[in-house]
Design a protein around this motif. Sequence first.
Motif, PDB file in Angstrom:
ATOM      1  N   PRO A 148     -34.730  44.843 130.177  1.00 47.26           N
ATOM      2  CA  PRO A 148     -33.583  44.619 131.065  1.00 47.26           C
ATOM      3  C   PRO A 148     -33.363  45.790 132.015  1.00 47.26           C
ATOM      4  O   PRO A 148     -33.413  46.957 131.612  1.00 47.26           O
ATOM      5  N   PHE A 149     -33.132  45.471 133.267  1.00 49.55           N
ATOM      6  CA  PHE A 149     -32.836  46.475 134.294  1.00 49.55           C
ATOM      7  C   PHE A 149     -31.514  47.156 133.973  1.00 49.55           C
ATOM      8  O   PHE A 149     -30.543  46.502 133.595  1.00 49.55           O
ATOM      9  N   ASN A 150     -31.493  48.466 134.114  1.00 55.07           N
ATOM     10  CA  ASN A 150     -30.296  49.281 133.891  1.00 55.07           C
ATOM     11  C   ASN A 150     -29.868  49.365 132.424  1.00 55.07           C
ATOM     12  O   ASN A 150     -28.737  49.757 132.126  1.00 55.07           O
ATOM     13  N   ASP A 151     -30.773  49.030 131.501  1.00 49.95           N
ATOM     14  CA  ASP A 151     -30.477  49.103 130.068  1.00 49.95           C
ATOM     15  C   ASP A 151     -31.160  50.338 129.486  1.00 49.95           C
ATOM     16  O   ASP A 151     -32.371  50.326 129.200  1.00 49.95           O
ATOM     17  N   VAL A 152     -30.388  51.388 129.303  1.00 51.12           N
ATOM     18  CA  VAL A 152     -30.926  52.664 128.829  1.00 51.12           C
ATOM     19  C   VAL A 152     -31.511  52.540 127.431  1.00 51.12           C
ATOM     20  O   VAL A 152     -32.599  53.049 127.144  1.00 51.12           O
ATOM     21  N   GLU A 153     -30.820  51.866 126.546  1.00 49.55           N
ATOM     22  CA  GLU A 153     -31.290  51.754 125.162  1.00 49.55           C
ATOM     23  C   GLU A 153     -32.587  50.958 125.084  1.00 49.55           C
ATOM     24  O   GLU A 153     -33.476  51.285 124.282  1.00 49.55           O
ATOM     25  N   ALA A 154     -32.713  49.921 125.899  1.00 48.47           N
ATOM     26  CA  ALA A 154     -33.955  49.147 125.922  1.00 48.47           C
ATOM     27  C   ALA A 154     -35.122  50.011 126.390  1.00 48.47           C
ATOM     28  O   ALA A 154     -36.241  49.901 125.867  1.00 48.47           O
ATOM     29  N   ALA A 155     -34.863  50.874 127.367  1.00 47.50           N
ATOM     30  CA  ALA A 155     -35.910  51.768 127.849  1.00 47.50           C
ATOM     31  C   ALA A 155     -36.345  52.741 126.759  1.00 47.50           C
ATOM     32  O   ALA A 155     -37.544  52.989 126.566  1.00 47.50           O
ATOM     33  N   LYS A 156     -35.383  53.281 126.039  1.00 47.74           N
ATOM     34  CA  LYS A 156     -35.707  54.229 124.965  1.00 47.74           C
ATOM     35  C   LYS A 156     -36.553  53.571 123.879  1.00 47.74           C
ATOM     36  O   LYS A 156     -37.440  54.211 123.296  1.00 47.74           O
ATOM     37  N   GLU A 157     -36.296  52.326 123.623  1.00 45.35           N
ATOM     38  CA  GLU A 157     -37.038  51.613 122.585  1.00 45.35           C
ATOM     39  C   GLU A 157     -38.434  51.216 123.063  1.00 45.35           C
ATOM     40  O   GLU A 157     -39.391  51.213 122.272  1.00 45.35           O
ATOM     41  N   ALA A 158     -38.575  50.910 124.354  1.00 49.26           N
ATOM     42  CA  ALA A 158     -39.823  50.339 124.853  1.00 49.26           C
ATOM     43  C   ALA A 158     -40.884  51.370 125.215  1.00 49.26           C
ATOM     44  O   ALA A 158     -42.085  51.143 125.018  1.00 49.26           O
ATOM     45  N   ILE A 159     -40.486  52.516 125.779  1.00 48.52           N
ATOM     46  CA  ILE A 159     -41.451  53.473 126.331  1.00 48.52           C
ATOM     47  C   ILE A 159     -41.995  54.357 125.208  1.00 48.52           C
ATOM     48  O   ILE A 159     -41.253  55.082 124.554  1.00 48.52           O
ATOM     49  N   THR A 160     -43.309  54.268 124.994  1.00 51.03           N
ATOM     50  CA  THR A 160     -43.968  54.999 123.906  1.00 51.03           C
ATOM     51  C   THR A 160     -45.238  55.660 124.435  1.00 51.03           C
ATOM     52  O   THR A 160     -45.563  55.558 125.624  1.00 51.03           O
ATOM     53  N   ARG A 161     -45.994  56.249 123.540  1.00 51.78           N
ATOM     54  CA  ARG A 161     -47.259  56.873 123.920  1.00 51.78           C
ATOM     55  C   ARG A 161     -48.357  55.856 124.179  1.00 51.78           C
ATOM     56  O   ARG A 161     -49.492  56.222 124.510  1.00 51.78           O
ATOM     57  N   GLU A 162     -48.036  54.588 124.047  1.00 49.95           N
ATOM     58  CA  GLU A 162     -48.953  53.523 124.441  1.00 49.95           C
ATOM     59  C   GLU A 162     -48.732  53.105 125.891  1.00 49.95           C
ATOM     60  O   GLU A 162     -49.538  52.358 126.461  1.00 49.95           O
ATOM     61  N   THR A 163     -47.667  53.595 126.487  1.00 51.71           N
ATOM     62  CA  THR A 163     -47.280  53.169 127.834  1.00 51.71           C
ATOM     63  C   THR A 163     -48.074  53.927 128.893  1.00 51.71           C
ATOM     64  O   THR A 163     -48.082  55.161 128.901  1.00 51.71           O
ATOM     65  N   ALA A 164     -48.702  53.188 129.785  1.00 53.72           N
ATOM     66  CA  ALA A 164     -49.387  53.812 130.921  1.00 53.72           C
ATOM     67  C   ALA A 164     -48.396  54.151 132.025  1.00 53.72           C
ATOM     68  O   ALA A 164     -48.437  55.236 132.609  1.00 53.72           O
ATOM     69  N   ALA A 165     -47.497  53.191 132.322  1.00 49.40           N
ATOM     70  CA  ALA A 165     -46.551  53.408 133.423  1.00 49.40           C
ATOM     71  C   ALA A 165     -45.363  52.486 133.294  1.00 49.40           C
ATOM     72  O   ALA A 165     -45.427  51.429 132.671  1.00 49.40           O
ATOM     73  N   VAL A 166     -44.280  52.927 133.907  1.00 50.30           N
ATOM     74  CA  VAL A 166     -43.090  52.107 134.116  1.00 50.30           C
ATOM     75  C   VAL A 166     -42.958  51.900 135.616  1.00 50.30           C
ATOM     76  O   VAL A 166     -43.057  52.854 136.393  1.00 50.30           O
ATOM     77  N   ILE A 167     -42.765  50.667 136.035  1.00 49.60           N
ATOM     78  CA  ILE A 167     -42.591  50.366 137.459  1.00 49.60           C
ATOM     79  C   ILE A 167     -41.187  49.822 137.681  1.00 49.60           C
ATOM     80  O   ILE A 167     -40.716  48.956 136.938  1.00 49.60           O
ATOM     81  N   VAL A 168     -40.501  50.352 138.708  1.00 44.88           N
ATOM     82  CA  VAL A 168     -39.099  50.008 138.927  1.00 44.88           C
ATOM     83  C   VAL A 168     -38.773  50.065 140.414  1.00 44.88           C
ATOM     84  O   VAL A 168     -39.332  50.880 141.162  1.00 44.88           O
TER      85      VAL A 168
END
Length: 366
Positions: A148-168
Amino acid sequence: MSLYRKRLKIVRGEGVYVWDSEGKRYMDLIAGIGVAVLGHNHPEWAEELSSQLKKLTVAGPMFNHEEKEEMLEELSKFVNFEYVYMGNSGTEAVEAALKFARLYTGRKEIIAMVNAFHGRTMGALSATWKPKYKKDFEPLVPGFRHIPFNDVEAAKEAITRETAAVIVEPIQGESGVIPAKEEFLKTLRDLTEDVGALLIVDEVQTGLRTGKFLAIEHYKIEPDIVTLGKGIGNGVPVSLTLTNFDVERGKHGSTFGGNPLACKAVAVTLRILRREKLIERAEKKFIKIEASDVVMTRGKGLMIGVVLRKPVGRYVEELQRRGYLVHTSGQRVIRMLPPLIISEEQMREVKSAIEGVINDISGRES
């Protein structure tokens, strides 16, 4: 444009106006979906491009030319990224950004936003949210997920060391001109840095028109990759992907990317924007629509969304009848991306026209 009962045939333009095949004049608040930042038929721009057509149009991406040097010199006055990769559309800029992120990090996962729009080719479409754009083309590129856009907690849960990039997008355009919250973007920046992922900021629609060259500048955040398109060439198809890391030759390329005509278009557009201070002045031209049936006006500078309580179709049609062309985001948002040359007085005229249309229609229905 499908909301219009009568699809216009536009035959010419000058400044902020266009004329249809029957000779009627319209104030163009769409500008090719945010493309004609200098308006239509800008005399200096047209003269420079006409001269370039007579000189050199293509050279091939393996060669240098003075138009590319001129473009890079102008671009350096706005941003300080080390590398610029040139394509032909915003979608291509996003495709390049996604490829570069996977190449640079060696990871596969891309995190995008709910309601995001990044383009219609297979990678960009995988980052785009709306099912209506995607369902007929599945299976898409694997490895994409949306939060979800603008959801800080969702971002904290989703972004890990498996993540290449976040696009926004700093302001989501297609979904209704929705600005990102400062805390959210700062969280994305902090989290991507912590895990070694990249932050891609899609400025294809937001670039140039919010009062800063990049909308992300309002947040004082430095992304790893930026995509630019639409107005960067004032109508010539061209896009830029900006990075601070190089990509091995042969890993990415474009036959037309960086051709002399496109480079000249970017150079002249940027020179005029800078000389006339059109980017800085855009922030003062924002208008707030105050009328019955208006929920809110949101956006920044000359990227404006008017949120209505009712479907926008009849308002859009009436505005067209009265000589004003606007775009939409979904069923309830009037979207405006006018040329940056539009004056504050003309924007006050637009405000009066939209308020008048909304109040007139609402009054007839009450």
